[in-house]
Design a protein around this motif. Structure first.
Motif, PDB file in Angstrom:
ATOM      1  N   VAL A  11       0.866  -1.179   0.000  1.00 36.63           N
ATOM      2  CA  VAL A  11       0.000   0.000   0.000  1.00 36.63           C
ATOM      3  C   VAL A  11       0.900   1.225   0.000  1.00 36.63           C
ATOM      4  CG1 VAL A  11      -1.809   1.274   1.225  1.00 36.63           C
ATOM      5  CG2 VAL A  11      -1.812  -1.232   1.258  1.00 36.63           C
ATOM      6  N   GLU A  12       0.952   1.905  -1.131  1.00 35.03           N
ATOM      7  CA  GLU A  12       1.856   3.043  -1.275  1.00 35.03           C
ATOM      8  C   GLU A  12       1.358   4.273  -0.518  1.00 35.03           C
ATOM      9  OE1 GLU A  12       4.794   3.386  -2.777  1.00 35.03           O
ATOM     10  OE2 GLU A  12       4.874   1.265  -3.299  1.00 35.03           O
ATOM     11  N   THR A  13       0.111   4.631  -0.727  1.00 40.25           N
ATOM     12  CA  THR A  13      -0.461   5.830  -0.113  1.00 40.25           C
ATOM     13  C   THR A  13      -1.868   5.526   0.370  1.00 40.25           C
ATOM     14  OG1 THR A  13       0.775   7.240  -1.651  1.00 40.25           O
ATOM     15  CG2 THR A  13      -1.039   8.268  -0.437  1.00 40.25           C
ATOM     16  N   LEU A  14      -2.181   5.963   1.579  1.00 40.91           N
ATOM     17  CA  LEU A  14      -3.525   5.776   2.116  1.00 40.91           C
ATOM     18  C   LEU A  14      -4.058   7.118   2.617  1.00 40.91           C
ATOM     19  CD1 LEU A  14      -5.915   4.071   3.055  1.00 40.91           C
ATOM     20  CD2 LEU A  14      -4.663   3.612   5.186  1.00 40.91           C
ATOM     21  N   LEU A  15      -5.183   7.542   2.065  1.00 37.74           N
ATOM     22  CA  LEU A  15      -5.817   8.796   2.450  1.00 37.74           C
ATOM     23  C   LEU A  15      -7.221   8.507   2.956  1.00 37.74           C
ATOM     24  CD1 LEU A  15      -4.831  10.965  -0.662  1.00 37.74           C
ATOM     25  CD2 LEU A  15      -3.659  10.862   1.544  1.00 37.74           C
TER      26      LEU A  15
END
Length: 310
Positions: free
Chosen positions: A249-253
Motif C-alpha cells: 500500500v503506497e499511499t492511504l488517504l
C-alpha cells in the motif's frame, strides 16, 4: 453501507437536551428576575444559549442527512459541521458574553432582592433535569464506543458526530454551571456581598468560553477535512495489505465526509502477475472487509499504481 442508527440516536439525544434546556431556561430567567441574582441570570443565558444550540444541532443533523445528488455526489454530511460551528459561535458570543459582562457589572454595583429560596429550588430542579439529559448522551457514547471497540473517552475525543459531543459537553458544563451558581448564591446569602454572585457569573461565562472553543475547533477540523484516528488508519492499511494480490500500500488517504461517512482512497501496488479480474476481486474484498470492520466507511477507492521502491 453505513450505520445510520447513530444518526437517529443523535437526533433523539439532541431533542431530549433541547426540551430540557428550554424548560430550564424559562425557570432560571424567572428566578433570576425575581431574585436579582447575576449567577441565576447568567445560568438563564447559559440555558437559552444551549436551547438555541440544540435547535441548530437538530438543523445540522437533518440537513447533513440529505442523500447525495448530482451536484453533491458525496452527500451533505459536511453541512452538519457548518451548523454545529454556528452553534458553537452562538454559545461563545451570547452565553459567555452575557455571563461575563453581567458578572462584572454585578461586582461593581449589583444589588440583590434577597429572594434566595426560589433560586435554590430552580437550581435543584435544573440539576436533576440536566442529569437526565446528560445520562441520555452518556448512554449513546457508551453504546457507540462499544460498537467501535474503543473506550468512551477515545470515542468522545475522536468522533465525527459533533452533535453528541456538543450535547455531552454542554450538559456537563450546565451541571458545573449550576454548581457554580449555587455556590455563588450561597456565599452572597451568607456574607451579604454581591461579589460572590458576580464572580460565579464570570466563572460560568469562562466555562462557556472553554466549551465553545472546543466545539468550534472540532468542527473547523472536520470542515477542513479531518482524517480518521491513527489506530483506525493503521488497521485500514493492514487490512488492505493482507489482500491476496496486493504487494504494497503506497499511499492511504482518509477523510470524514459526515458524522457517519468516511472515504478511503489508496494507491496500491498489485503483484506484477495479477490479472484484471484479480484486481477487481481484491477491490470488492477490500470494501467488504473495511465496511464490516468499520461501518462508518462508505466509499473505498483503490488506485493500482507502480511501486516507488527502487
Amino acid at each position: 453501507m453505513t450505520d445510520r442508527g447513530g444518526s437517529s440516536e443523535s437526533v433523539l439525544t439532541v431533542v431530549v437536551a433541547g426540551v430540557a434546556n428550554l424548560a430550564i431556561a424559562l425557570a432560571k430567567v424567572v428566578a433570576g428576575v425575581i431574585s436579582g441574582s447575576a449567577a441565576m441570570l447568567s445560568e438563564g443565558a447559559h440555558s437559552i444559549a444551549d436551547t438555541t444550540t440544540e435547535v441548530l444541532l437538530y438543523t445540522a443533523l437533518r440537513r447533513g442527512a440529505r442523500p447525495a445528488d448530482v451536484r453533491h455526489p458525496f452527500g451533505y454530511g459536511k453541512e452538519s459541521y457548518v451548523w454545529a460551528f454556528i452553534a458553537a459561535v452562538f454559545t461563545f458570543v451570547v452565553g459567555a458574553g452575557f455571563s461575563i459582562t453581567h458578572g462584572v457589572n454585578t461586582i461593581r454595583h449589583g444589588e440583590h432582592t434577597g429572594e434566595f429560596l426560589v433560586s435554590y429550588v430552580v437550581l435543584a430542579i435544573s440539576f436533576l433535569i440536566e442529569t437526565v439529559s446528560l445520562s441520555r448522551a452518556v448512554r449513546q457514547i457508551r453504546r457507540q464506543s462499544r460498537q467501535r471497540r474503543i473506550s468512551p473517552a477515545r470515542f468522545l475525543r475522536n468522533t465525527a458526530d459533533t452533535t453528541v459531543k456538543a450535547v455531552f459537553l454542554e450538559d456537563t458544563a450546565a451541571l458545573v454551571g449550576i454548581s457554580l451558581a449555587a455556590a455563588g448564591l450561597t456565599l452572597s446569602h451568607l456574607t451579604g456581598t454581591e461579589f460572590w454572585d458576580g464572580l460565579a457569573s464570570i466563572m460560568i461565562g469562562l466555562l462557556l468560553l472553554v466549551v465553545a472553543t472546543i466545539l468550534a475547533r472540532s468542527n473547523i477540523s472536520l470542515l477542513v477535512g479531518r482524517a480518521v484516528p491513527p489506530p483506525m488508519h493503521d488497521e485500514i492499511r493492514r487490512q488492505l495489505g493482507t489482500l491476496p494480490a496486493v504487494d504494497r500500500v503506497e499511499t492511504l488517504l482518509t477523510m470524514h465526509l459526515g458524522p457517519d461517512d468516511v472515504m478511503v482512497a489508496a494507491k496500491v501496488d498489485f503483484r506484477d502477475e495479477t490479472t484484471g479480474a484479480e484486481i477487481e476481486a481484491d477491490a470488492e474484498e477490500a470494501e467488504r472487509r473495511l465496511v464490516a470492520r468499520f461501518p462508518q466507511i462508505r466509499y473505498v477507492f483503490l488506485d493500482p499504481t507502480r511501486s516507488r521502491r527502487p
